[in-house]
Enzyme design. Structure first.
Site, PDB file in Angstrom:
ATOM      1  N   HIS A   6      20.993  30.883  33.163  1.00  0.00           N
ATOM      2  CA  HIS A   6      19.749  31.367  32.572  1.00  0.00           C
ATOM      3  C   HIS A   6      19.598  32.875  32.758  1.00  0.00           C
ATOM      4  O   HIS A   6      18.498  33.375  33.015  1.00  0.00           O
ATOM      5  CB  HIS A   6      18.542  30.645  33.185  1.00  0.00           C
ATOM      6  CG  HIS A   6      18.434  29.207  32.805  1.00  0.00           C
ATOM      7  ND1 HIS A   6      17.750  28.778  31.686  1.00  0.00           N
ATOM      8  CD2 HIS A   6      18.921  28.083  33.399  1.00  0.00           C
ATOM      9  CE1 HIS A   6      17.811  27.464  31.611  1.00  0.00           C
ATOM     10  NE2 HIS A   6      18.529  27.016  32.629  1.00  0.00           N
ATOM     11  N   ASP A  17      20.171  26.609  38.615  1.00  0.00           N
ATOM     12  CA  ASP A  17      20.177  25.364  37.842  1.00  0.00           C
ATOM     13  C   ASP A  17      20.999  25.506  36.563  1.00  0.00           C
ATOM     14  O   ASP A  17      21.234  26.596  36.063  1.00  0.00           O
ATOM     15  CB  ASP A  17      18.741  24.947  37.499  1.00  0.00           C
ATOM     16  CG  ASP A  17      18.032  25.958  36.614  1.00  0.00           C
ATOM     17  OD1 ASP A  17      18.206  27.171  36.845  1.00  0.00           O
ATOM     18  OD2 ASP A  17      17.313  25.553  35.684  1.00  0.00           O
ATOM     19  N   GLU A  18      21.423  24.362  36.059  1.00  0.00           N
ATOM     20  CA  GLU A  18      21.990  24.194  34.721  1.00  0.00           C
ATOM     21  C   GLU A  18      23.122  25.172  34.407  1.00  0.00           C
ATOM     22  O   GLU A  18      23.180  25.788  33.351  1.00  0.00           O
ATOM     23  CB  GLU A  18      20.885  24.303  33.663  1.00  0.00           C
ATOM     24  CG  GLU A  18      19.855  23.198  33.783  1.00  0.00           C
ATOM     25  CD  GLU A  18      18.813  23.228  32.683  1.00  0.00           C
ATOM     26  OE1 GLU A  18      18.469  22.145  32.168  1.00  0.00           O
ATOM     27  OE2 GLU A  18      18.334  24.317  32.336  1.00  0.00           O
ATOM     28  N   LEU A  19      24.063  25.283  35.322  1.00  0.00           N
ATOM     29  CA  LEU A  19      25.242  26.114  35.081  1.00  0.00           C
ATOM     30  C   LEU A  19      26.129  25.426  34.035  1.00  0.00           C
ATOM     31  O   LEU A  19      26.507  24.269  34.208  1.00  0.00           O
ATOM     32  CB  LEU A  19      25.995  26.292  36.393  1.00  0.00           C
ATOM     33  CG  LEU A  19      26.898  27.514  36.548  1.00  0.00           C
ATOM     34  CD1 LEU A  19      26.100  28.791  36.389  1.00  0.00           C
ATOM     35  CD2 LEU A  19      27.575  27.484  37.924  1.00  0.00           C
ATOM     36  N   GLN A  20      26.440  26.144  32.967  1.00  0.00           N
ATOM     37  CA  GLN A  20      27.176  25.562  31.845  1.00  0.00           C
ATOM     38  C   GLN A  20      28.641  26.005  31.848  1.00  0.00           C
ATOM     39  O   GLN A  20      28.945  27.200  31.735  1.00  0.00           O
ATOM     40  CB  GLN A  20      26.525  25.966  30.515  1.00  0.00           C
ATOM     41  CG  GLN A  20      25.061  25.577  30.417  1.00  0.00           C
ATOM     42  CD  GLN A  20      24.845  24.088  30.558  1.00  0.00           C
ATOM     43  OE1 GLN A  20      25.403  23.296  29.786  1.00  0.00           O
ATOM     44  NE2 GLN A  20      24.030  23.695  31.537  1.00  0.00           N
TER      45      GLN A  20
END
Length: 598
Positions: free
Chosen positions: A273, A343-346
């Site tokens: 993010h 959070d939410e590491l792609q």
């Protein structure tokens, strides 16, 4: 003003019984841990109550605000409760009112430690006593912050007498303290800008409901709205020059919150993010910023939502910039907690990173879990300054794919996925926890999906609910639908499957309001009064001394509290037709008041 001669036993939560007394119109939220009403009749309140015993300016100013609210508002509560046997009988018969002999003329306050700082786990307990014959309201508190909570309670106890004056309906005794030290809401000023006046409005609602932590998600991939002295180019990625928080703005928010017993914990989300702002400093520290976020092929996506961008974990320059940002913000935000995202590491983003792919190529055994561990090993030492700082991270860094295999146990995990299962895993592994389970606490859910050019809506009937990643029909839209009602929030028993040792790791809970579809026009209506259901859940719990859910009991309390919020300038949304407010329990789904049971 009618005073119903209804004798009943009212039971508070956590095993503390409230003694038999006359029912009153006053029904404070959050419900105190113990409240005992007398039966000798209303006590008149003087037009000016003198505060004696204030230990500091914060307490003095808080009292001035509280009493100004009391005298200006002259609050008239909504319809009071009736005994279960008469829930469907309206109206109840007013009784003759007995008058107590004395006029309340002063508040006598005793604070044991007026210097205790507003930090995690500070004592927030208080007692409040109004007796039949004394002209004094007696308040004791161990700290400043307990005294502020007592004033907030007193604001709801002192009401209009119907003739221009003020009363307390009956003598009353309260012993009160929160179940959890962390009781919060989250606002997100990265997806849409939330102005300072609206942030202050949320703090007002928090103070009234005894919530004590404002988690401020400052930025996100879409915008960087925070003035940086060391890196002024970052605000080139604010939405507009008028949508930037100056450092003076931030200091004012923190001071306003502290004066009301609310801590402000910042979050800078890293390494995921992270695009806007960061790329203005150095484009080489941001991966995949120029990619197409969904790739029109979800398995190859580079972000969970537009716009893409993640910090380059293997670039040494990244940590130089991170340190400058963190050090500067640490000088602004004085709380001992700091949220650093994670959070939410792609993985798809780093598939487009040359430095990452070269790192993998140099050692075929490396995985994306190793990349996440590299971030923890190199970023956490930066974040441990100052020495008394405790970090908060989203649980993803430990539980998601990819994740780090070794995350320090002193990092607090904020859990948002898989409800009780993830809470259990984190607690059993020894992590302190903030509960924000999306299935219960996410306030942005259920307002439809928001990404555009979505052909799934272009059908002449409701879309098939089995369509992958599409919740339009079955769940009302948005990935975390349906909408989280106040009853859903209040009924969450988030320690249900924990041992006593595991439960001790739960610091509290927080309702997040992500702002993809939130700005000044709707932030208060989406936050309130649902956040007040969380406030009572973490202050005194959702069960009575017999272990029975008291959701039915909360109904009239939260409906009345919504009116109180609006009267105090917090633009809370209505929960029911006003008929339901004026006719207690006439709108219950079940006539049987014990339908909600353990």
């Amino acid at each position: 003003m009618h005073f119903n001669r209804i004798v009943q036993v009212v039971t508070a939560i956590t095993g503390v019984l409230v003694s038999t007394g006359e029912a009153v119109a006053v029904n404070p939220l959050p419900a105190p841990r113990s409240i005992t009403w007398g039966t000798t009749g209303p006590k008149q309140v003087a037009g000016f109550l003198v505060l004696r015993g204030s230990p500091n300016q914060i307490v003095s100013e808080a009292w001035n605000r509280a009493f100004q609210t009391i005298t200006t508002l002259k609050w008239v509560p909504a319809a009071t409760e009736a005994p279960i046997a008469t829930y469907a009988v309206f109206p109840t018969t007013p009784a003759k009112v007995k008058r107590a002999p004395s006029l309340l003329i002063e508040v006598n306050l005793s604070v044991k430690d007026g210097n205790a700082p507003l930090q995690h786990d500070v004592d927030e307990s208080y007692t409040l006593d109004i007796t039949a014959n004394s002209p004094v309201i007696s308040i004791t508190a161990n700290t400043t912050w307990g005294a502020l909570h007592a004033f907030t309670t007193l604001q709801q106890l002192i009401i209009s007498d119907g003739h221009g004056g003020l009363i307390v309906e009956q003598p009353v005794s309260i012993q009160d303290a929160p179940l959890y030290p962390y009781r919060g809401i989250m606002i997100d000023s990265g997806r849409n800008f939330i102005s300072v006046p609206k942030i202050l409005e949320q703090i007002d609602g928090m103070a009234l409901s005894k919530l004590n932590v404002l988690h401020w998600h400052l930025d996100d991939a879409q915008s960087w709205p925070v003035e940086m002295k060391t890196l002024p180019m970052m605000t080139k990625d604010a939405y507009a020059p008028s949508q930037i928080f100056t450092q003076s703005d931030i200091k004012n928010v923190i001071a306003y919150a502290q004066a009301r017993g609310v801590r402000v914990i910042p979050e800078v989300d890293m390494p995921g993010h992270a695009s806007s702002g960061w790329k203005q400093v150095d484009p080489s520290i941001v991966a995949c910023a120029d990619s197409w976020w969904s790739n029109d092929n979800w398995p190859l996506h580079t972000a969970v939502e537009p716009n893409p961008g993640q910090l380059e974990i293997l670039n040494n320059k990244t940590y130089e910039v991170v340190e400058k940002v963190y050090d500067e913000l640490s000088g602004l935000f004085t709380d001992n907690f700091f949220h650093v995202g994670a959070d939410e590491l792609q993985e798809g983003c780093y598939n487009l990173s040359t430095i990452t792919q070269d790192w993998f190529a140099a050692n075929s055994s490396r995985t994306y879990d190793d990349l996440a561990q590299y971030w923890v090993d190199n970023a956490v030492p930066i974040f441990k300054k100052p020495a008394n700082r405790r970090l908060i991270m989203w649980e993803d860094i430990y539980l998601s794919t990819p994740h780090a295999s070794n995350v320090p146990k002193d990092i607090i995990m904020q859990t948002w996925n898989n409800g009780l299962a993830n809470i259990k895993t984190l607690a059993s592994d020894g992590y302190d926890i903030i509960v924000s389970s999306a299935d219960f606490f996410y306030l942005d859910c259920g307002f439809s999906g928001w990404v555009t050019n979505d052909p799934r809506y272009d059908v002449m009937s409701n879309p098939d609910p089995s369509t992958p990643n599409f919740n339009y029909l079955a769940d009302g839209g948005s990935w975390c639908a349906p909408y989280k009602t106040w009853q859903r929030i209040y009924d969450y028993d988030f320690t249900d499957n924990l041992t006593s040792t595991e439960a001790a790791h739960v610091l509290g809970a927080e309702v997040p309001l992500w702002s993809e579809q939130v700005d000044d026009t709707v932030v208060s209506s989406k936050m309130w009064p649902r956040a007040a259901a969380l406030a009572e859940l973490v202050w005194s719990g959702n069960r009575n001394a017999a272990g029975v859910k008291r959701t039915t009991e909360l109904t009239q309390r939260i409906l009345n509290f919504r009116e109180y919020l609006v009267a105090n300038g917090v633009q809370a949304t209505p929960l029911v037709p006003k008929y339901c407010l004026q006719h207690p329990h006439a709108c219950d789904l079940y006539y049987n008041q014990s339908a909600i049971s353990p």
